[in-house]
Design a protein around this motif. Structure first.
Motif, PDB file in Angstrom:
ATOM      1  N   MET A 148      29.407 -31.231  42.005  1.00 45.29           N
ATOM      2  CA  MET A 148      30.451 -30.801  42.815  1.00 45.29           C
ATOM      3  C   MET A 148      32.681 -30.140  42.427  1.00 45.29           C
ATOM      4  N   GLY A 149      32.296 -30.439  40.965  1.00 44.07           N
ATOM      5  CA  GLY A 149      33.380 -30.238  40.378  1.00 44.07           C
ATOM      6  C   GLY A 149      33.737 -31.521  40.794  1.00 44.07           C
ATOM      7  N   ASP A 150      34.006 -32.258  40.634  1.00 45.15           N
ATOM      8  CA  ASP A 150      35.014 -33.766  40.726  1.00 45.15           C
ATOM      9  C   ASP A 150      34.982 -33.706  39.617  1.00 45.15           C
ATOM     10  N   LYS A 151      34.018 -34.148  38.569  1.00 45.71           N
ATOM     11  CA  LYS A 151      33.867 -34.289  37.198  1.00 45.71           C
ATOM     12  C   LYS A 151      33.814 -33.149  36.752  1.00 45.71           C
ATOM     13  N   LYS A 152      34.736 -32.786  35.040  1.00 43.26           N
ATOM     14  CA  LYS A 152      34.478 -30.950  34.833  1.00 43.26           C
ATOM     15  C   LYS A 152      33.147 -31.704  33.636  1.00 43.26           C
ATOM     16  N   ALA A 153      32.763 -30.373  33.906  1.00 39.29           N
ATOM     17  CA  ALA A 153      32.251 -30.252  32.676  1.00 39.29           C
ATOM     18  C   ALA A 153      32.237 -30.361  30.993  1.00 39.29           C
ATOM     19  N   ASP A 154      31.763 -30.631  30.358  1.00 38.60           N
ATOM     20  CA  ASP A 154      32.320 -30.754  29.086  1.00 38.60           C
ATOM     21  C   ASP A 154      31.489 -29.537  28.461  1.00 38.60           C
ATOM     22  N   LEU A 155      30.601 -28.710  28.570  1.00 39.20           N
ATOM     23  CA  LEU A 155      30.315 -27.151  28.216  1.00 39.20           C
ATOM     24  C   LEU A 155      29.435 -27.168  29.290  1.00 39.20           C
TER      25      LEU A 155
END
Length: 571
Positions: free
Chosen positions: A1-8
């Motif tokens: 959902m984008g609440d946490k941002k991706a590492d990659l």
């Protein structure tokens, strides 16, 4: 959902979807820690200030490959093998360490598990399911039922390895049936080996709960097993290559592919350098007419479906572990980038992560428990002037039959006859320190050497010495004792080639490149001096192998496998 941002984030991917058999263009893949969080057209909502973005530039992206059955307790340490496997896009290995166990038992199994941990690849193990091969003759170590139960508690131990003496199942041998029952009670996988089984015997074997086989050598055998609900691992390795015989018939028959996999069953250093690993199977299958997406599914998804691990591995989808390959094209099938758990481990054909060499327990380098040899240790005596000797006749490097020849004694001793291509062959218990040994005769080797010795023999791990000269046989044996294992070729008192196998007498602690060079020199030396076979290293490897007919030699004696009886070297 984008609440946490991706590492990659990987963008502009041509995604090979093993779930829908299609190639999806312009896909973006977001990865957090070691798992995939998003697969779709736009991962921008997962983009953060610390997110790494890689533009794949419309290259092909697939799940990592797996080898569902191989023996990594051969030639080199796992840390060395991993370097080559990763370059081939293999991110998961399913290992059956049967020879480590046959040498070192449960203690060895536990130590070997540690050697496969903390490496940038996934190594899963099984408890060897084939030991002892034949309790009447075998000298190998094996695990007790309680040790098997303890072993499968380890998170990387998935079940029972290939139960290759299938007659133990059809005859309901108690230890085997208890092992199978114990594994089924724990919902473990059990790997199969059904060479030579068919019809009611094969039905009985499958009904026991063993649902895979890597032994079919033609399509008829594949089809018979698929019809009984088995999973098939099409073998393409250093001992056998069956892919070209099977894939064209799979295509013409229109066989469902969802229970087909590729496996190597083990690779020697020269083959993995020349051909590759599972990537070679994918390339070959595509050239034979298989669609790339289907070949890649067989190399990835199907393996994890078989091992009941599909929720975590085998495809590129949200929630899955991020084991990902990136290819320039679908012909060369050489990954230019490999990710394991979202971490880049291969880039542009090079390992870009650290692979530490593990510390080996000292006792693992002290498994050749033999005294110093002299030429007198290889004498065969007879009071008769002329004798009729039974020989182990080599039909191939692997297949033998009983032979016979007339030999002459001199001063009460019978010698080998290089002119007649009659050799002495000896087997020594080098594990238990019993001094048990046997000496006989071997025929049809056809090379001009004094001795060839090895501590690596399938599942028995006796030291095998083949020779035309007793003194050279002693020199070869003593060289192996000094190295605590290996293969060596001797002629006229000189060592022509040597491959040290210091770890349990079956694995080298040297680099992959050094082992490959030594291994090549062993075979080339014997072949160049006239050997009838192209892979002479297989001869001592299989000479004690009780799962094959017809005649084998172990430290306890020469065995007629079918009759399950000993053969005397001299009538």
């Amino acid at each position: 959902m984008g609440d946490k941002k991706a590492d990659l984030i990987l963008k502009n991917c041509n995604l090979l979807s093993v779930y829908t058999r299609e190639i999806l263009p312009k896909i973006q893949i977001a990865i957090i820690h070691d798992r995939i969080a998003y697969v779709g057209p736009d991962a921008s909502h997962t983009l953060g200030p610390k997110t790494t973005v890689i533009d794949v530039k419309d290259k092909y992206v697939s799940p990592g490959f797996a080898d569902p059955h191989l023996h990594i307790d051969q030639f080199v340490l796992p840390s060395e093998f991993v370097k080559k496997a990763l370059l081939c896009g293999v991110t998961s290995l399913f290992s059956d360490p049967i020879d480590i166990v046959s040498v070192a038992g449960y203690r060895g199994f536990q130590e070997f598990l540690k050697l496969g941990e903390d490496l940038p690849i996934r190594i899963f193990q099984v408890v060897p399911g084939g030991l002892p091969v034949d309790v009447k003759f075998s000298n190998s170590n094996s695990l007790t039922l309680s040790q098997e139960k303890s072993a499968v508690k380890h998170p990387h131990v998935l079940g029972l390895g290939e139960v290759f003496s299938w007659t133990k199942v059809t005859l309901r041998e108690p230890k085997t049936m208890k092992s199978i029952s114990s594994m089924l009670e724990r919902d473990c996988i059990i790997n199969g080996h059904t060479a030579g089984a068919s019809e009611k015997k094969l039905n009985a074997y499958v009904s026991s709960g063993i649902l895979s086989c890597h032994e079919p050598i033609n399509f008829d055998q594949v089809l018979e097993r698929l019809r009984l609900g088995m999973w098939i691992m099409i073998r393409e390795g250093s001992i056998r290559r069956d892919l070209k015989e099977i894939i064209p018939h799979v295509l013409s028959h229109g066989t469902y592919l969802n229970r087909l996999m590729f496996c190597s069953d083990g690779l020697d250093p020269l083959d993995i350098a020349k051909f590759g690993h599972i990537d070679h199977c994918v390339r070959e299958s595509i050239q034979l007419g298989l669609k790339p997406i289907d070949a890649i599914s067989m190399a990835s998804k199907n393996n994890f479906d078989y091992y009941n691990m599909g929720k975590d591995l085998g495809g590129i989808a949200p929630g899955k572990l991020a084991d990902i390959l990136i290819f320039d094209d679908l012909k060369s099938i050489k990954p230019n980038k490999v990710f394991v758990g979202g971490k880049l481990v291969v880039a542009n054909g090079k390992i870009v992560t650290s692979i530490k060499k593990k510390t080996i327990s000292p006792w693992f380098k002290k498994t050749v428990k033999l005294k110093k040899f002299s030429k007198n240790d290889f004498l065969i005596k007879s009071k008769k002037k002329d004798v009729l000797a039974n020989t182990i006749f080599m039909q191939t490097e692997i297949i033998t039959k009983i032979g016979s020849t007339e030999l002459h004694s001199k001063e009460g001793q019978i010698s080998a006859s290089l002119d007649s291509d009659i050799w002495k062959v000896a087997a020594f218990d080098r594990i238990h320190g019993t001094n048990q040994h046997s000496i006989g005769f071997l025929e049809n080797f056809g090379t001009d050497i004094g001795a060839f010795a090895s501590t690596w023999s399938f599942h028995e791990n006796d030291m095998i010495v083949i020779g035309s000269d007793d003194s050279d046989m002693a020199i070869a044996s003593n060289h192996i004792i000094k190295n605590q294992g290996g293969l060596v070729v001797v002629k006229s008192g000189k060592i022509l080639a040597s491959l040290p196998l210091q770890f349990a007498g079956i694995i080298s602690t040297d680099s992959f490149e050094k082992v490959s060079s030594n291994f090549e020199k062993i075979n080339n030396t014997i072949v160049d001096l006239g050997c009838r076979f192209s892979r002479p290293h297989l001869i001592p490897l299989f000479l004690p192998f009780l799962a094959l007919p017809s005649v084998r030699i172990l430290s306890g004696g020469i065995v007629d496998v079918k009759k399950r009886s000993y053969i005397q070297p001299i009538n």
